[in-house]
Design a protein around this motif. Sequence first.
Motif, PDB file in Angstrom:
ATOM      1  N   ASP A 122       0.827  -1.212   0.000  1.00 54.04           N
ATOM      2  CA  ASP A 122       0.000   0.000   0.000  1.00 54.04           C
ATOM      3  C   ASP A 122       0.860   1.261   0.000  1.00 54.04           C
ATOM      4  OD1 ASP A 122      -2.340  -1.450  -0.006  1.00 54.04           O
ATOM      5  OD2 ASP A 122      -2.649  -1.331   2.168  1.00 54.04           O
ATOM      6  N   GLU A 123       1.936   1.243   0.785  1.00 56.18           N
ATOM      7  CA  GLU A 123       2.809   2.412   0.852  1.00 56.18           C
ATOM      8  C   GLU A 123       3.514   2.661  -0.479  1.00 56.18           C
ATOM      9  OE1 GLU A 123       3.937   2.363   5.639  1.00 56.18           O
ATOM     10  OE2 GLU A 123       5.390   1.678   4.146  1.00 56.18           O
ATOM     11  N   VAL A 124       3.949   1.578  -1.129  1.00 59.25           N
ATOM     12  CA  VAL A 124       4.595   1.752  -2.436  1.00 59.25           C
ATOM     13  C   VAL A 124       3.596   2.305  -3.436  1.00 59.25           C
ATOM     14  CG1 VAL A 124       5.729   0.604  -4.358  1.00 59.25           C
ATOM     15  CG2 VAL A 124       6.310  -0.047  -2.021  1.00 59.25           C
ATOM     16  N   ALA A 125       2.388   1.765  -3.423  1.00 52.63           N
ATOM     17  CA  ALA A 125       1.363   2.261  -4.351  1.00 52.63           C
ATOM     18  C   ALA A 125       1.068   3.739  -4.100  1.00 52.63           C
ATOM     19  CB  ALA A 125       0.090   1.431  -4.216  1.00 52.63           C
ATOM     20  N   ALA A 126       1.065   4.149  -2.827  1.00 48.49           N
ATOM     21  CA  ALA A 126       0.787   5.550  -2.508  1.00 48.49           C
ATOM     22  C   ALA A 126       1.954   6.448  -2.908  1.00 48.49           C
ATOM     23  CB  ALA A 126       0.503   5.687  -1.009  1.00 48.49           C
ATOM     24  N   GLU A 127       3.166   6.012  -2.661  1.00 50.46           N
ATOM     25  CA  GLU A 127       4.349   6.799  -3.037  1.00 50.46           C
ATOM     26  C   GLU A 127       4.580   6.764  -4.544  1.00 50.46           C
ATOM     27  OE1 GLU A 127       6.495   8.668  -1.239  1.00 50.46           O
ATOM     28  OE2 GLU A 127       5.303   8.387   0.579  1.00 50.46           O
ATOM     29  N   ASN A 128       4.303   5.593  -5.141  1.00 54.57           N
ATOM     30  CA  ASN A 128       4.435   5.382  -6.582  1.00 54.57           C
ATOM     31  C   ASN A 128       5.789   5.846  -7.130  1.00 54.57           C
ATOM     32  OD1 ASN A 128       3.318   4.305  -8.942  1.00 54.57           O
ATOM     33  ND2 ASN A 128       2.694   6.330  -9.672  1.00 54.57           N
ATOM     34  N   PRO A 129       6.906   5.348  -6.565  1.00 54.61           N
ATOM     35  CA  PRO A 129       8.209   5.729  -7.124  1.00 54.61           C
ATOM     36  C   PRO A 129       8.354   5.164  -8.537  1.00 54.61           C
ATOM     37  CG  PRO A 129       8.463   3.912  -5.581  1.00 54.61           C
ATOM     38  CD  PRO A 129       7.036   4.351  -5.488  1.00 54.61           C
ATOM     39  N   ALA A 130       8.889   5.951  -9.417  1.00 57.78           N
ATOM     40  CA  ALA A 130       9.059   5.465 -10.785  1.00 57.78           C
ATOM     41  C   ALA A 130      10.114   4.368 -10.849  1.00 57.78           C
ATOM     42  CB  ALA A 130       9.443   6.622 -11.707  1.00 57.78           C
ATOM     43  N   THR A 131      11.132   4.473 -10.004  1.00 62.51           N
ATOM     44  CA  THR A 131      12.229   3.501  -9.956  1.00 62.51           C
ATOM     45  C   THR A 131      12.438   3.083  -8.512  1.00 62.51           C
ATOM     46  OG1 THR A 131      13.312   4.627 -11.819  1.00 62.51           O
ATOM     47  CG2 THR A 131      14.641   3.091 -10.530  1.00 62.51           C
ATOM     48  N   LEU A 132      12.291   1.782  -8.242  1.00 61.08           N
ATOM     49  CA  LEU A 132      12.446   1.281  -6.882  1.00 61.08           C
ATOM     50  C   LEU A 132      13.610   0.277  -6.850  1.00 61.08           C
ATOM     51  CD1 LEU A 132      11.555   1.107  -3.963  1.00 61.08           C
ATOM     52  CD2 LEU A 132       9.728  -0.474  -4.637  1.00 61.08           C
ATOM     53  N   PHE A 133      14.679   0.648  -6.148  1.00 61.28           N
ATOM     54  CA  PHE A 133      15.863  -0.194  -6.037  1.00 61.28           C
ATOM     55  C   PHE A 133      15.706  -1.147  -4.850  1.00 61.28           C
ATOM     56  CE2 PHE A 133      17.414   3.599  -8.215  1.00 61.28           C
ATOM     57  CZ  PHE A 133      18.232   3.070  -9.207  1.00 61.28           C
ATOM     58  N   PHE A 134      15.742  -2.443  -5.112  1.00 59.81           N
ATOM     59  CA  PHE A 134      15.769  -3.469  -4.070  1.00 59.81           C
ATOM     60  C   PHE A 134      17.209  -3.951  -3.942  1.00 59.81           C
ATOM     61  CE2 PHE A 134      11.399  -3.557  -5.457  1.00 59.81           C
ATOM     62  CZ  PHE A 134      10.650  -3.910  -4.343  1.00 59.81           C
ATOM     63  N   PHE A 135      17.759  -3.908  -2.739  1.00 63.05           N
ATOM     64  CA  PHE A 135      19.166  -4.248  -2.522  1.00 63.05           C
ATOM     65  C   PHE A 135      19.243  -5.326  -1.436  1.00 63.05           C
ATOM     66  CE2 PHE A 135      23.544  -1.972  -2.723  1.00 63.05           C
ATOM     67  CZ  PHE A 135      24.225  -3.177  -2.603  1.00 63.05           C
ATOM     68  N   SER A 136      19.947  -6.436  -1.713  1.00 61.78           N
ATOM     69  CA  SER A 136      20.135  -7.488  -0.718  1.00 61.78           C
ATOM     70  C   SER A 136      21.599  -7.615  -0.329  1.00 61.78           C
ATOM     71  CB  SER A 136      19.646  -8.840  -1.240  1.00 61.78           C
ATOM     72  OG  SER A 136      19.921  -9.861  -0.304  1.00 61.78           O
ATOM     73  N   HIS A 137      21.859  -7.602   0.979  1.00 64.45           N
ATOM     74  CA  HIS A 137      23.213  -7.818   1.497  1.00 64.45           C
ATOM     75  C   HIS A 137      23.605  -9.281   1.329  1.00 64.45           C
ATOM     76  CE1 HIS A 137      21.940 -10.022   5.144  1.00 64.45           C
ATOM     77  NE2 HIS A 137      20.882  -9.218   5.142  1.00 64.45           N
ATOM     78  N   GLY A 138      24.883  -9.564   1.582  1.00 65.34           N
ATOM     79  CA  GLY A 138      25.385 -10.930   1.499  1.00 65.34           C
ATOM     80  C   GLY A 138      25.549 -11.532   2.875  1.00 65.34           C
ATOM     81  N   TRP A 139      26.709 -12.188   3.125  1.00 61.07           N
ATOM     82  CA  TRP A 139      26.870 -12.846   4.415  1.00 61.07           C
ATOM     83  C   TRP A 139      27.047 -11.821   5.520  1.00 61.07           C
ATOM     84  CZ3 TRP A 139      31.445 -15.585   1.775  1.00 61.07           C
ATOM     85  CH2 TRP A 139      32.570 -14.786   1.785  1.00 61.07           C
ATOM     86  N   GLY A 140      26.714 -12.251   6.716  1.00 62.82           N
ATOM     87  CA  GLY A 140      26.746 -11.349   7.873  1.00 62.82           C
ATOM     88  C   GLY A 140      25.350 -11.201   8.425  1.00 62.82           C
ATOM     89  N   THR A 141      25.105 -11.740   9.625  1.00 60.86           N
ATOM     90  CA  THR A 141      23.759 -11.755  10.191  1.00 60.86           C
ATOM     91  C   THR A 141      23.321 -10.402  10.738  1.00 60.86           C
ATOM     92  OG1 THR A 141      24.130 -14.054  10.827  1.00 60.86           O
ATOM     93  CG2 THR A 141      22.290 -12.933  11.862  1.00 60.86           C
ATOM     94  N   ALA A 142      24.242  -9.641  11.264  1.00 61.04           N
ATOM     95  CA  ALA A 142      23.890  -8.461  12.041  1.00 61.04           C
ATOM     96  C   ALA A 142      23.078  -7.458  11.223  1.00 61.04           C
ATOM     97  CB  ALA A 142      25.145  -7.795  12.585  1.00 61.04           C
ATOM     98  N   HIS A 143      21.967  -7.053  11.790  1.00 64.06           N
ATOM     99  CA  HIS A 143      21.112  -6.053  11.161  1.00 64.06           C
ATOM    100  C   HIS A 143      21.866  -4.746  10.976  1.00 64.06           C
ATOM    101  CE1 HIS A 143      18.018  -2.907  10.956  1.00 64.06           C
ATOM    102  NE2 HIS A 143      17.198  -3.842  10.491  1.00 64.06           N
ATOM    103  N   ASP A 144      22.662  -4.368  11.973  1.00 66.62           N
ATOM    104  CA  ASP A 144      23.376  -3.097  11.902  1.00 66.62           C
ATOM    105  C   ASP A 144      24.386  -3.079  10.750  1.00 66.62           C
ATOM    106  OD1 ASP A 144      21.963  -2.205  14.049  1.00 66.62           O
ATOM    107  OD2 ASP A 144      23.581  -2.458  15.507  1.00 66.62           O
ATOM    108  N   ALA A 145      25.036  -4.228  10.483  1.00 69.29           N
ATOM    109  CA  ALA A 145      26.012  -4.285   9.397  1.00 69.29           C
ATOM    110  C   ALA A 145      25.332  -4.110   8.050  1.00 69.29           C
ATOM    111  CB  ALA A 145      26.773  -5.607   9.440  1.00 69.29           C
ATOM    112  N   ALA A 146      24.186  -4.761   7.870  1.00 68.13           N
ATOM    113  CA  ALA A 146      23.444  -4.609   6.619  1.00 68.13           C
ATOM    114  C   ALA A 146      22.919  -3.186   6.477  1.00 68.13           C
ATOM    115  CB  ALA A 146      22.293  -5.611   6.579  1.00 68.13           C
ATOM    116  N   LYS A 147      22.421  -2.632   7.562  1.00 58.73           N
ATOM    117  CA  LYS A 147      21.907  -1.267   7.518  1.00 58.73           C
ATOM    118  C   LYS A 147      23.022  -0.288   7.162  1.00 58.73           C
ATOM    119  CE  LYS A 147      18.892   1.895  10.079  1.00 58.73           C
ATOM    120  NZ  LYS A 147      19.648   3.116   9.783  1.00 58.73           N
ATOM    121  N   SER A 148      24.227  -0.539   7.671  1.00 65.83           N
ATOM    122  CA  SER A 148      25.359   0.321   7.334  1.00 65.83           C
ATOM    123  C   SER A 148      25.642   0.298   5.838  1.00 65.83           C
ATOM    124  CB  SER A 148      26.592  -0.132   8.120  1.00 65.83           C
ATOM    125  OG  SER A 148      27.743   0.577   7.717  1.00 65.83           O
TER     126      SER A 148
END
Length: 441
Positions: free
Chosen positions: A31-57
């Motif tokens: 619903d939020e994506v539909a409301a914002e309707n970004p023309a280009t939406l980048f999905f990015f996935s981290h690799g190894w490393g469990t820590a949320h903070d490391a991926a967020k960095s």
Amino acid sequence: MERMPSGEPRWELNFDERGGMSTPDRDRFLDEVAAENPATLFFFSHGWGTAHDAAKSLYDAMFPMLRDAAVAAGLPKPGFAGIFWPSLWFPPTPAVAPAMAGVAKPQSRTAEVSGADIAASLAPGFSDPDQQKALAELGELLDAPGDPAVSTETEAERERVVGRIQELISSIAAPAGDAEPEDSGELSLLLNENPKDAFQRTAKVFGSEGAGAGAQGIGDWFGRAVNGAKDAVRVLSYNVMKTRAGDIGRTGLGPLLADLHTRAPAVRAQLLGHSFGARLVSFALAGVGAPDRSPVTSLLLIQGAFSHLSFAPAQGNPFGRPGALNGFGDRVHGPLLATFSPFDWAVGVWYPRASFLTGAGPEAEADGRWDAMGKDGYQHVDPAADIRIPLGAFDFRPGTYYRVDAGDVINNVKDSSFGGAHSDIRKPEVAALAAAAARPV
């Protein structure tokens, strides 16, 4: 939903190890994506490393670069979604790769890391209590040569310890029935029935056979086997991460992308993945459904830690059968890119050695069947093209597989003696590549 300092929407998508999205609520995100309707939406996935903070960095560093690159490329209204998934982390290892000190054979030096540290690093990536218990016992047994509490004085006791290590590894490994041939080379080690020999062979392949003297000395078979068992646990972490990334992509991200296309058909999705995260976003193509259900308009694999034959047909494939993702490239309505770098030792040196432990013979090593995307990009695919970054003015062709030589950009080997430049990806040139690939074609 959060917002970038420059105002663009940003989401954190949290997936469990089975591909379920825990937060945010799935419908709320759509619903939020539909409301914002970004023309280009980048999905990015981290690799190894469990820590949320490391991926967020990683995302905190890359999303502003992607935003600036998108603006420079003329892409309107970008949005950003960071994917969080329970990958695994292996303790830092003081390895020696062939490019260092002129050594003839790489040395993993995994033997210098304690079993307790290995178990503690891997444990956060598992939610199953039985697997947690198995890891704790595994850590204790890996430290057996120097632990007076573990009896290893007799041959029978040593063989019991090594056999139990193998049982624990096998109990944690991904099921053999779920493996694609090009990404399953390590299973013969993880599921073998002769650990005494297999672990010694592993120590030889990884160059750790003479490291980390135990109570019995480094020259005896038990010391070599335990050293090799530590490397085998690293191989186990590869196996679990590869399988888990594919499952999350296929059963979690893929269907989410299909529903996004239904809910917000104008949104163009750009998929980026690093290391094992490259496998996650790639296998999303297998879960998105038919091509007309896919919103994906570019795929960028950054130093991918999975088989370079995944998209290959049977013809020319050393395995004699199509790769697991052959036939799914048409879910990308634009270019498919994969970076590679000779300075990435994680995928260029250690990854193929982990898979080569299948024992298929020297011809299997020579034909590159166990090599990864991050070593030389897509192989045996058509149409294919070779480019290099930094990238000048360039127009990508839809449906084309681009092997991207990133050696001039992804080349800092100082931060990791084991992985080399594997994680040296926080670069404006990488963001510019993603933005160029995202331009409408």
